[in-house]
Design a protein around this motif. Sequence first.
Motif, short mmCIF file in Angstrom:
data_model
loop_
_atom_site.label_atom_id
_atom_site.label_comp_id
_atom_site.label_asym_id
_atom_site.label_seq_id
_atom_site.Cartn_x
_atom_site.Cartn_y
_atom_site.Cartn_z
N PHE A 100 -20.08 -23.98 12.90
CA PHE A 100 -18.60 -23.57 12.81
C PHE A 100 -17.53 -23.43 12.41
O PHE A 100 -16.84 -23.17 12.03
N TRP A 101 -18.75 -22.97 10.98
CA TRP A 101 -18.18 -22.39 9.52
C TRP A 101 -19.69 -21.98 9.01
O TRP A 101 -20.30 -22.28 8.84
N TRP A 102 -19.84 -20.60 9.06
CA TRP A 102 -20.64 -19.45 8.84
C TRP A 102 -20.85 -19.41 7.15
O TRP A 102 -22.57 -19.57 7.42
N PRO A 103 -20.35 -19.26 6.22
CA PRO A 103 -20.88 -20.32 4.68
C PRO A 103 -21.96 -21.12 4.24
O PRO A 103 -22.89 -21.44 4.15
N ALA A 104 -21.70 -22.65 5.68
CA ALA A 104 -22.74 -23.43 6.00
C ALA A 104 -23.49 -22.83 6.33
O ALA A 104 -24.77 -23.66 5.44
N ALA A 105 -24.15 -21.81 7.20
CA ALA A 105 -25.28 -21.45 7.44
C ALA A 105 -26.37 -20.27 6.48
O ALA A 105 -27.64 -21.27 6.30
N VAL A 106 -25.30 -19.91 5.09
CA VAL A 106 -25.68 -19.75 3.92
C VAL A 106 -27.09 -21.03 3.56
O VAL A 106 -27.52 -21.17 3.03
N ALA A 107 -25.89 -21.77 3.29
CA ALA A 107 -26.48 -23.01 1.81
C ALA A 107 -28.23 -23.73 3.46
O ALA A 107 -28.41 -24.07 2.48
N ALA A 108 -27.73 -24.10 4.19
CA ALA A 108 -28.92 -24.49 5.28
C ALA A 108 -29.95 -23.81 4.65
O ALA A 108 -30.63 -23.69 4.70
N VAL A 109 -29.66 -22.25 4.88
CA VAL A 109 -30.96 -21.14 4.38
C VAL A 109 -31.90 -21.53 2.65
O VAL A 109 -32.57 -21.26 2.56
N VAL A 110 -30.56 -21.65 1.97
CA VAL A 110 -30.76 -21.71 0.83
C VAL A 110 -31.39 -23.47 0.54
O VAL A 110 -33.07 -23.21 -0.11
N THR A 111 -31.37 -24.55 1.60
CA THR A 111 -31.51 -25.18 0.92
C THR A 111 -32.54 -25.88 1.76
O THR A 111 -33.62 -26.15 1.12
N GLY A 112 -32.83 -24.84 3.19
CA GLY A 112 -34.38 -25.42 3.72
C GLY A 112 -35.53 -24.27 3.30
O GLY A 112 -36.96 -25.21 2.89
N LEU A 113 -35.38 -23.30 2.25
CA LEU A 113 -36.01 -22.53 1.72
C LEU A 113 -36.80 -23.20 0.87
O LEU A 113 -37.43 -23.34 0.35
#
Length: 302
Positions: free
Chosen positions: A231-244
């Motif tokens: 719903f808000w693409w910057p959250a996907a960036v946070a997801a990638v960083v947190t996942g890594l």
Amino acid sequence: MAPVLDGLGEKLAEKWLTALAAPGLLFVGATATAAVLGHTHALDWSLLRGRAGHWATTAGHWSTGGQLAAAALLILAAVAVGTLVRTCGDGAVRIWTGDWPGPLRSPAHRLTARRARRWDDLQTDIEQLRTPRPARDRTADVRQEIDALTVRRDRIALARPTRPTYTGDRLAATVVRVDTQYGIDLAACWPRLWMVLPEDVRTELRTVRTRFDTAVVGSVWAACYAVLGCFWWPAAVAAVVTGLLARQRVPQAAAALAEHVESAVDVHLRRLAEEIGLTGLADGPPDRRLGLALNRIARKAT
């Protein structure tokens, strides 16, 4: 290994509210931001500031009771998100440790078999290099090759893989290694060993377990931000960083936890034998006779 993890998890539930309240508030704030901006205005911070100012002005006209109720609702929302993440964290531990549920058991078996074949191939190569001559007669090149193969093997698992993940095998290897060394059933003997451990050792074990749980919960937060990213693409960036970060920290925390458990067995197993009354077997370094005697007591001869 599950009884060991459960034992180390005692009293950790008392700290979950503090550990998850702040991430919960951050996620609630990210959700509100997503609701205001969406994909279209994802980085329009002036729009967000304007909407936040409007909300603050509106709340400023409320009564004190209304403002307190709004603050309470915000905190409750953060706690609710934290509770959900905490609940999912228990399932995430199963995923990381390779205890996959029914629909995933078939791929888990295939992945475990593949990891075991790779481990067996490396172990065979190591044994072939060790067989022809004793250690004192091996050349420097042979010793170096053995060391290199051992490092590659241990990157897969310290013992023959029985789980589809490195984290699961790292924890399971502790059970195998102490059984090989001392002949003890770690799951059966651990509650008794825990009772004789010094308080500073218990504290250290709880600390490393907390690090492991925190790392696992980080992967759950990554999944939450991935959903929000729809719903808000910057959250996907946070997801990638947190996942890594979780991908790096979970195996490290699992290795530290396994090492501390194994060290507790190495250092304090004889003390357990003395407390139980196996004085004769407790003299000298622990061996398999001592481990088998402890097993009979822990299992009540069953």
